[in-house]
Every structure is written in C-alpha cells, then in structure tokens.
Design an enzyme around this catalytic site. Structure first.
Site, PDB file in Angstrom:
ATOM      1  N   CYS A   1       0.861  -1.179   0.000  1.00  0.00           N
ATOM      2  CA  CYS A   1       0.000   0.000   0.000  1.00  0.00           C
ATOM      3  C   CYS A   1       0.900   1.232   0.000  1.00  0.00           C
ATOM      4  O   CYS A   1       2.104   1.144   0.158  1.00  0.00           O
ATOM      5  CB  CYS A   1      -0.871  -0.004   1.253  1.00  0.00           C
TER       6      CYS A   1
ATOM      7  N   ARG B   1       2.078   1.545  -6.034  1.00  0.00           N
ATOM      8  CA  ARG B   1       2.312   0.547  -4.988  1.00  0.00           C
ATOM      9  C   ARG B   1       1.074  -0.308  -4.723  1.00  0.00           C
ATOM     10  O   ARG B   1       1.151  -1.307  -4.016  1.00  0.00           O
ATOM     11  CB  ARG B   1       2.709   1.237  -3.680  1.00  0.00           C
TER      12      ARG B   1
ATOM     13  N   TRP C   1      -3.696  -1.919  -1.465  1.00  0.00           N
ATOM     14  CA  TRP C   1      -3.709  -3.137  -2.291  1.00  0.00           C
ATOM     15  C   TRP C   1      -4.115  -4.220  -1.317  1.00  0.00           C
ATOM     16  O   TRP C   1      -3.349  -4.553  -0.414  1.00  0.00           O
ATOM     17  CB  TRP C   1      -2.330  -3.410  -2.890  1.00  0.00           C
TER      18      TRP C   1
ATOM     19  N   ASN D   1       0.290   0.149   6.310  1.00  0.00           N
ATOM     20  CA  ASN D   1       0.761  -0.724   5.226  1.00  0.00           C
ATOM     21  C   ASN D   1       1.432  -1.916   5.894  1.00  0.00           C
ATOM     22  O   ASN D   1       2.365  -1.741   6.668  1.00  0.00           O
ATOM     23  CB  ASN D   1       1.768   0.022   4.335  1.00  0.00           C
ATOM     24  N   GLY D   2       0.948  -3.123   5.622  1.00  0.00           N
ATOM     25  CA  GLY D   2       1.560  -4.312   6.209  1.00  0.00           C
ATOM     26  C   GLY D   2       0.483  -5.289   6.623  1.00  0.00           C
ATOM     27  O   GLY D   2      -0.665  -5.181   6.218  1.00  0.00           O
TER      28      GLY D   2
ATOM     29  N   GLU E   1      11.881 -13.908 -19.144  1.00  0.00           N
ATOM     30  CA  GLU E   1      11.545 -12.508 -18.832  1.00  0.00           C
ATOM     31  C   GLU E   1      10.621 -11.935 -19.903  1.00  0.00           C
ATOM     32  O   GLU E   1       9.660 -11.228 -19.599  1.00  0.00           O
ATOM     33  CB  GLU E   1      12.834 -11.695 -18.722  1.00  0.00           C
TER      34      GLU E   1
ATOM     35  N   LYS F   1       6.911 -10.366 -19.131  1.00  0.00           N
ATOM     36  CA  LYS F   1       6.503  -9.020 -19.568  1.00  0.00           C
ATOM     37  C   LYS F   1       5.179  -9.087 -20.327  1.00  0.00           C
ATOM     38  O   LYS F   1       4.268  -8.321 -20.074  1.00  0.00           O
ATOM     39  CB  LYS F   1       7.569  -8.397 -20.484  1.00  0.00           C
TER      40      LYS F   1
ATOM     41  N   GLU G   1       2.156 -10.166 -17.988  1.00  0.00           N
ATOM     42  CA  GLU G   1       1.740  -9.314 -16.862  1.00  0.00           C
ATOM     43  C   GLU G   1       1.149  -7.982 -17.329  1.00  0.00           C
ATOM     44  O   GLU G   1       0.440  -7.332 -16.563  1.00  0.00           O
ATOM     45  CB  GLU G   1       2.887  -9.089 -15.882  1.00  0.00           C
TER      46      GLU G   1
ATOM     47  N   HIS H   1      10.342 -31.643 -25.679  1.00  0.00           N
ATOM     48  CA  HIS H   1       9.934 -32.511 -24.550  1.00  0.00           C
ATOM     49  C   HIS H   1       8.533 -32.160 -24.066  1.00  0.00           C
ATOM     50  O   HIS H   1       8.186 -32.403 -22.914  1.00  0.00           O
ATOM     51  CB  HIS H   1      10.954 -32.376 -23.412  1.00  0.00           C
TER      52      HIS H   1
ATOM     53  N   LYS I   1       3.505  -2.869  -7.543  1.00  0.00           N
ATOM     54  CA  LYS I   1       4.911  -2.676  -7.894  1.00  0.00           C
ATOM     55  C   LYS I   1       5.824  -3.346  -6.873  1.00  0.00           C
ATOM     56  O   LYS I   1       6.879  -3.839  -7.212  1.00  0.00           O
ATOM     57  CB  LYS I   1       5.246  -1.177  -7.963  1.00  0.00           C
TER      58      LYS I   1
END
Ligand code: AGP
Length: 611
Positions: free
Chosen positions: A2, A27, A72, A98-99, A484, A488, A491, A507, A606
């Site tokens: 948050c 955030r 969040w 926040n937490g 990566e 990208k 997401e 395989h 983030k």
C-alpha cells in the site's frame, strides 16, 4: 504494497496528500482515502483510484494536517468500509497502515470482549482500536499508546496515527514496511517512499525497523518502539528530482523506463569499472571480498523479474568466475529448510528493496551464517539496509509495475560482479576482462540503436495483439531472457505466455505449436546460434509463426522466420542486455493495442511487501 502519505505544516494538507497518493498509486490501487485534521477529524475514503477519491471529496475542508492511503488489499476485499484511513470506535483516533498484523484475530477477540465493535474486515481497524484501548486503560498520551500497542503486535507495519485530542501531532512507526519522513521548512511529510513530497523537500529520514517518530510543530523525534529510547536519526539529502518521476513526455512510465535504459546502464556502470582494463572497483564487493573469494557457492535469491536477472547471473558467474551458483525463488527458499553454511554468499536481488519474501529469505540466510549481498534499486530500502553489503542499480525510480530498466541494471551489476570475482580468482585474463569491459561500454549505444526500431516493433505487435498464447524460446544466456519476455507479455497484456529453453520444446511444448501460436525465438549470433537455427526449423516444420530476435545481417534465421528484429552483435555474456529490449517494446505495444493499463496492470502491485 500500500502507499502511505502524511502532512503536518502550515499549508493546506489535502492537495499535498492527493498529489502524494497519485505518486504512490503504483504501490497498490484498489482503494484510497484521506483523513484531515482541523480541530476535528474528517475522513474521506472509497474503493477505486485516487481520482475516484477526489470525486468523492469534491471541495475538501481546509486543514494543515492529514494522512492518506492507497490500498492493495490483503485483509478484506476492496470496498469503502475496508479502505483506509480507519477510525477507532470512539472516533478519537485515525490511522493508515501498510503491512499485515498477523495476530490481529487474537487482538480483535480481546477487544470484542471489551465491547469494541468493528466496521471493516481489516487488521488495521483492529490495531487503531487496540491503540485506543491501551490509551484509555493506561491513561497515556498517543505516542506512548502507539508504542505500547506495537510492542504487542506480531507482523509488519508502517503506520501514521492522528488523535482528535492531541492536535498538531502525528505518530508514525515501521516494522517490515517502508516509511520515510520528509523534513521541510516548518512542515513535515511522511511517505512509503520519498516521491510524494520530493518537490517540497529532499531532506529525509528513513525510519529503521522498530523505530517510531513523533511529528509536531516543534520538529521530529525518532525513538525505538521497544525501549522508547531516542534515536539519533541520519538525515539524507536525496538526489532524485521530480521530473525523473514524471512521465517525461512518454505515454506511460513503462515506455519512458524502456527508453531510459542506455542512461540507467551507463549510470550503473559509472565509476565501477576501468573500461580499458576491465578492473572492477565496487565498495560493496570490497566489503565482502574475503567471503566472496572464499565462497564455496553463491546463492541468488529474488522474485519475478529479479529472479530472471538472477538466472542471467548464474550463467555469468559460472561462465566468467567459475563459481557454483544456485538461483532460488525467495518464496520457496525461505520455507524449504535449505542447507546454508557460512561458506555461502547470497546475492539478494530486488528492485524495490521491499519484497517480503526476499527480505525474509535474507534474514534466514544471515541467521544461518551466510554473507548476504543486496542488489537493490531503491536507496535506503529495507533490503538495502538488511544485507551485509550491496550495490545499488542506479536505474532511477521505476514506476511502471512491469520491471524493465531495473532488470537490465541488475544484469549489469551481476556482470560487474562476475568480472570482479573472475579476475580476482584468476579465471579471467586481463585481456578477456578488458574485452568484456570495452564491449560493455558499447551496450548503451547499441540499445539506443534498437530503441530506434520502436516504430517497427510496434507494427509487429499488431500480429500478436489478438493471440491468446505465446511461447518464448531461448538458449544459454538468453534462456532467462525468454522467461523474462514471457513475463513481460503476460503481466501487462494478460496473454498467457511461457518462456522455455529452446531445446526443451521437443519434450512437451512442441505439442502446443500451431498457426495461432506466436513463437518468439531469441537467436542472436553466438555459441548457441547453430542450435537455435535447428530450433527455428523444428517450429516452422509444425507451421508455427516465428518472430526471431537475431543478429544484424543474419541470413539463416531470417530465411526461416516470419518476422525478425535485428539486434547489434555483442558478446554472448552481454547479449541479455540487448535481446531483452525488443521483447520489452513488443510486450508494451501489444498491451497498449489491447487497451490494458500498462503501468498498473490488474491484480499487480509494484512492490509485494506482504507474503
Ligand atoms: C516484474 O515485472 C514484476 N513487477 C514482479 O515480478 C517483480 O519483479 C517482483 O515482484 C520482484 O520485485 P522486486 O524486484 O522489487 O523485489
């Protein structure tokens, strides 16, 4: 994940709080709120973005003190009652947090027994009522009630608390979640990081875990939560400037940050290597050089994109420094009871420096006797201060949730580390070091030449925009790049994408290949080139649609591929710094075409500061 802001001073608080919250929205952003104090406390909060809050508030009451929050969700779904700030039952106290308070259920039960009732499902509302309960029980001022309550809670917090009865005072504290105090001219700021108040002051105090601060018109007092002892806090003078935060003319932060990579790599290298001799000089490495050179193994831990950078680090350190390396997801490492010895060096990689799993894994490794080196992008972040030594990536603020410039900066630091260890242990000749250093020096310009292909890559993204799946293939140093690239794409565009070692395709994943599935193959010139040509042939034989990232002037892969993006040639060990860039641009343009929120993709934050 948050965002917290606070203001105490002489100016109107509301516009400053809203501006700060907007800069912290990366955030986490499923709800937002402010509490304003002007003799009485007024709370405005709602589900949605800060812009929705502004609509809800309309003409704000004037106030010279206030706190704000973007959320969040961790406890309780995103809705108005669960939004912050939360008031105590009497309405006397108000808090943002926040937490995660892990023992909030037990505290809630105790408070229920004392007649407390709750309007939300959050741990935060429990904590603010617990503070009120202690204040009433003990008859102590707000700062002592906060301190006594925090000594009873288990979990992570960054909080800011106001009281109706103690005007002109704000109490803040942190454990496990970041909190920064800004020191202005007769005014004080609080933020989860410094961006909310950067244009007002660059003098900051980073609260350490277990510290609290009392902000009043008389100044800032930092104390230890446990002992109540005063702390002589260090005041940092930040070098960040505001326009490094804003979008700088780009449509999205992510695009700005992709285009900043020539600069961020130059900044990350600057002053750390003699570009002629390849001799690396980094204070953080010198601080652990004995442990590093004596290490029997290097463990690299991280999450997401940082974990992918760690995989490139594995190839670099084993190839150039001949030291065994294992790369671990921090979230797995911290719980699987790993074997860690004092002969291990752990490299913890984190852009935000606040990722909970990585932070916890570091603490576990330290307890087991390992030497821990941090690679972070945020100065003064929790991970940066928890590790024995470290190196900042100097990529500048990365606001887009999808990490781009931080990744290439992390890989750059890992390259410098591999040169340092390889050279010092005698596995790398002076000539080889010089060759790599001089090639590294050309990388920013080579990235610039690829950024010039942006319009062409944007055209290629049209072919992918309606896909539902995609497969990214790479080998050697570019296997992590394939992972990566897939991350990208998925997401920010929400297209399901997988990264795979190209040789592994036969395989299993080869069964997925049909005309609908775009296959992106990272096939630069280098040691694995001939093998990659065969892999492209395998895909084409099954009618796959192939987009290849390949070297300038390539003919073989070009002849086989449906489309290619050419990159300048470079050394194998430096190729991830180049091959990553077109994949970032491709994903960005696909996401924009699909109308996705590129900078703040759904469900993502983030910095994941809780488990
Ligand atoms: C990458 O684009 C994502 N934003 C995510 O995977 C991120 O890399 C991960 O959460 C780790 O974050 P950190 O580097 O700040 O620790």
């Amino acid at each position: 994940m948050c965002g917290i802001v606070g203001y105490l001073g002489t100016r109107d608080a509301y516009p400053l709080l809203v501006q700060g919250l907007k800069r912290l929205e990366y955030r986490g952003y499923d709800s937002a709120g402010v509490a304003l104090f002007n003799g009485h406390l007024e709370i405005f909060k709602c589900k949605g973005k800060v812009a929705d809050l502004e609509t809800r508030v309309g003409q704000a009451p004037s106030a010279t003190m206030g706190i704000g929050h973007t959320r969040w969700a961790t406890h309780g779904e995103p809705n108005d009652p669960n939004s912050h700030p939360h008031a105590s039952m009497s309405g006397r106290l108000v808090m943002v947090h926040n937490g995660i308070i892990e023992n909030f259920a037990a505290i809630k039960e105790l408070l229920h027994g004392k007649g407390y009732t709750f309007k939300s499902d959050t741990d935060t509302e429990v904590l603010v009522n617990f503070i009120e309960y202690i204040q009433d029980l003990e008859g102590v001022p707000l700062d002592q009630a906060v301190r006594m309550a925090l000594n009873e809670v288990i979990g992570a917090y960054a909080i800011a608390v106001l009281s109706k009865d103690e005007s002109g005072q704000m109490v803040v504290a942190r454990l496990g979640s970041p909190l920064v105090v800004g020191l202005g001219n007769n005014e004080y700021f609080v933020g989860s990081d410094a961006t909310p108040f950067l244009d007002s002051t660059k003098k900051v105090i980073y609260l350490e875990d277990g510290e609290m601060a009392v902000l009043s018109r008389r100044g800032v007092q930092v104390r230890e939560v446990a002992s109540d002892m005063p702390v002589d806090a260090t005041i940092h003078q930040l070098k960040l400037d505001l326009d490094s935060i804003e979008k700088g003319g780009y449509e999205h932060f992510m695009l700005k940050e992709i285009f900043e990579q020539p600069k961020s790599i130059r900044d990350t290298v600057r002053g750390r290597i003699d570009l002629k001799t390849g001799v690396v000089k980094m204070a953080g490495l010198d601080a652990i050089s004995e442990a590093l050179l004596d290490a029997q193994r290097i463990l690299i831990i991280g999450c997401g994109t940082s974990w992918h950078a760690g995989l490139v680090g594995e190839y670099l350190l084993e190839d150039l420094a001949r030291i065994p390396v294992e790369v671990e997801y921090a979230s797995e490492f911290r719980y699987r009871n790993p074997v860690i010895t004092s002969k291990d060096v752990v490299i913890a990689i984190s852009q935000s420096g606040e990722t909970a799993d990585t932070l916890a894994a570091i603490k576990m490794a330290k307890q087991a006797g390992a030497t821990v080196f941090g690679v972070c992008n945020v100065v003064g972040s929790s991970i940066a201060r928890e590790t024995h030594a470290g190196a900042y990536t100097h990529a500048g603020p990365e606001i887009g949730v999808a990490s781009t410039k931080a990744f290439t900066a992390q890989v750059t630091v890992l390259t410098l580390m591999a040169l340092y260890v390889g050279r010092t242990k005698g596995h790398l000749s002076a000539e080889r070091c010089a060759q790599i250093a001089q090639e590294l020096d050309t990388i920013p310009a080579k990235i610039e030449s690829m950024l010039a292909l942006d319009a062409r890559i944007k055209k290629l993204s049209v072919d992918m925009a309606d896909s539902t799946n995609a497969l990214f293939l790479g080998r050697g140093y570019n296997f992590p790049v394939a992972l990566e690239g897939a991350l990208k794409l998925k997401e920010i565009s929400y297209i399901h994408a997988e990264g795979y070692p190209a040789a592994e395709m036969k395989h299993g994943p080869i069964a997925l290949i049909d005309e609908q599935m775009p296959i992106i193959i990272v096939a630069p010139k280098g040691d694995m080139y001939e093998k990659l040509v065969s892999n492209v042939q395998e895909v084409k034989a099954r009618k796959g649609h192939v987009l290849s990232i390949t070297g300038e002037g390539d003919t073989e892969v070009r002849a086989l591929s449906d489309a290619i993006i050419e990159i300048p040639d470079t050394l194998d060990c430096l190729s991830p710094l180049l091959t990553t860039v077109p994949l970032q641009l491709l994903s960005y343009h696909v996401a924009v075409l699909r109308g996705c929120n590129v900078d703040q993709p759904r469900n993502l934050a983030k910095s994941v500061t809780v488990e």
